[in-house]
Design an enzyme around this catalytic site. Structure first.
Site, mmCIF file in Angstrom:
data_model
loop_
_atom_site.group_PDB
_atom_site.id
_atom_site.type_symbol
_atom_site.label_atom_id
_atom_site.label_comp_id
_atom_site.label_asym_id
_atom_site.label_seq_id
_atom_site.Cartn_x
_atom_site.Cartn_y
_atom_site.Cartn_z
ATOM 1 N N SER A 251 26.074 34.499 -12.782
ATOM 2 C CA SER A 251 25.446 33.277 -12.317
ATOM 3 C C SER A 251 25.048 33.442 -10.862
ATOM 4 C CB SER A 251 26.395 32.095 -12.467
ATOM 5 O OG SER A 251 27.400 32.211 -11.483
ATOM 6 N N LYS A 252 24.121 32.572 -10.488
ATOM 7 C CA LYS A 252 23.548 32.654 -9.151
ATOM 8 C C LYS A 252 24.604 32.630 -8.059
ATOM 9 C CE LYS A 252 20.260 29.892 -10.821
ATOM 10 N NZ LYS A 252 19.559 28.653 -10.927
ATOM 11 N N ARG A 253 25.692 31.949 -8.330
ATOM 12 C CA ARG A 253 26.688 31.794 -7.277
ATOM 13 C C ARG A 253 27.388 33.106 -6.921
ATOM 14 N NH1 ARG A 253 29.350 27.896 -10.135
ATOM 15 N NH2 ARG A 253 27.393 27.346 -11.142
#
Ligand code: GLU
Length: 469
Positions: A251-253
């Site tokens: 995920s982007k995080r």
């Protein structure tokens, strides 16, 4: 004829790295079987549409060398390849399904559905449509005459086993009672994913639907649609979802997820694809480094493992470094020049780059490392005076360097070694001072070689600049 496709939705900034993985497998499988690789843009979710995303996705695929044979820009025998331009097709087929009794018109209001959902949630039931309009046999002509908005829903049969055969997962049996009467056509005339994907995969003669695991649970709905239309099923293959090294979903995080980010960061497309090829699959000879040509030759779709493979940026960096070393100097030069021009807006002197490459090739992991190590060849370094800590012998260095007649690595090295010895300064300290004077930092490519390339005049200037009188 093998025909594969990816069907990205233009709802993000770019192609997700997971989609690039799916693209790679689809592309490679098509190439392996002398088939065609198609890109279809699934842009029916108008609310989530991101402007420019489609162009970016197509550009990224090109930048990675995964050229489609048919896509919305270049067209092909089954144009258009953009779902928003195919609406009448979906509408035609949706109404056909109703006529044949596999779907029905539904006029339930948003409020009713919302209320239903709340009640089901309170009872801890899975929210789903209750079939209110399923047996009303609403007539399209009537609805349209009275201007009543309607949707088309799939009439999912009761108590039926739906078998999905997946190339790498085998047979998976679903119970139709667990499947909602899915909306196929929305009241604005746009199809939902399920209807559009089945119609397009059929009309575009897709032989193998190779996509991410997250779509597996949608597949029984698709199977019902294929059966209702009396169309042959494609081969389904659901690829594992890439995970972070800690097993969480990419995920982007945690990690950069946009494919073009890796190119901007200085990864080579061939290295990224090599790494992606290793997701859930291993080379029969356990090789870690191989090119696409070899991959196409040796890989078999059936050998992909279903357990979510870890996408580890550290491993990718290592592999990228190996690719840099494997690249011939002349080719690496072209890649460096192109990278700095395209991504860093810098036009580097090709002759200088060529001379420097042998000094840094061993340490580079990414193309961006080139600048980290070599900036001082192209720009005057800013020297932090604190780093030089009162080195009165800079004057001696200057003097010795100026007497060198033949400015070669060897002569520079010898003259500096002798000077350090004569002055009784530890070689480590001495050369660190010299390195900082010349390169502006503590880390640099081999110093004597760098000085030879920089030239006598520049080196003298740099020493002089920071000498105390
Ligand atoms: N539009 C879907 C996506 O965004 C396509 C899924 C499929 O390949 O069927 O990934």
């Amino acid at each position: 004829m093998v025909r594969t496709r990816i069907a990205p939705s233009p709802t993000g900034k770019d192609l997700h790295i997971g989609n690039l993985y799916t693209a790679l497998i689809n592309w490679a499988f098509a190439k392996k079987n002398k088939g065609k690789f198609i890109v279809r843009i699934e842009d029916t979710d108008r609310q989530r549409l991101v402007l420019g995303a489609e162009q970016q996705i197509l550009k990224t695929l090109k930048d990675f060398g995964l050229e489609p044979d048919e896509d919305p820009e270049k067209g092909g025998p089954f144009s258009p390849y953009r779902q928003s331009e195919r609406l009448n097709l979906y509408q035609k087929y949706a109404h056909q399904l109703v006529e044949k009794g596999f779907a029905y018109y539904c006029t339930c209001s948003k409020e009713r559905l919302e209320k239903l959902r709340k009640e089901q949630q309170e009872k801890k039931q899975i929210p789903r449509y209750d079939g209110h309009c399923r047996n009303l046999n609403l007539s399209r002509v009537d609805l349209e005459k009275k201007k009543i908005p309607y949707v088309v829903r799939l009439k999912v049969p009761k108590d039926k086993k739906i078998t999905v055969y997946d190339l790498i997962r085998g047979e998976i049996v679903f119970n139709s009672n667990d499947i909602d009467d899915q909306i196929l056509l929305k009241s604005d005339g746009f199809p939902t994913y399920h209807l559009a994907v089945v119609i397009d995969d059929h009309l575009m003669q897709i032989s193998h639907v190779i996509r991410a695991e997250e779509w597996l649970s949608s597949t029984p709905k698709h199977v019902l649609l294929y059966q209702a239309f009396n169309w042959p099923l494609p081969v389904f293959c659901h690829l594992p979802i890439l995970r972070n090294p800690d097993r969480s979903k990419l995920s982007k995080r945690k990690n950069p997820v946009w494919a073009s980010w890796y190119l901007k960061e200085g990864f080579l497309p061939e290295a990224v694809l090599n790494y992606l090829a290793l997701m859930g699959w291993s080379h029969p000879k356990q090789k870690e480094i191989f090119d696409l040509k070899e991959f196409i030759n040796v890989f078999d779709l059936k050998d992909i493992q279903v357990v979510g493979p870890a996408f580890d940026p550290v491993k990718l960096e290592w592999l990228n470094g190996e690719w840099i070393r494997k690249t011939e100097d002349s080719k690496l030069k072209e890649k460096i020049l192109k990278y700095y021009k395209n991504y860093q807006n810098k036009k580097l002197d090709p002759k200088l780059v060529e001379k420097i490459i042998p000094l840094v090739k061993e340490r580079m992991k990414k193309l961006s490392d080139f600048w980290f190590y070599c900036q001082f060849f192209f720009e005057e370094p800013k020297v932090d005076a604190n780093l030089i800590k009162n080195a009165p012998y800079l004057k001696d260095i200057y003097r010795s360097l100026s007497t060198i007649k033949d400015w070669t690595t060897q002569n520079i090295g010898q003259s500096m070694q002798e000077l350090a010895k004569k002055l009784g300064i530890k070689t480590g300290d001495f050369f660190m001072t010299l390195r900082i004077a010349i390169c502006g930092k503590k880390i640099s490519p081999p110093l004597n070689e760098s000085m030879e390339i920089l030239g006598k005049e520049k080196c003298l200037e740099r020493v002089k600049r920071i000498m105390k009188d």
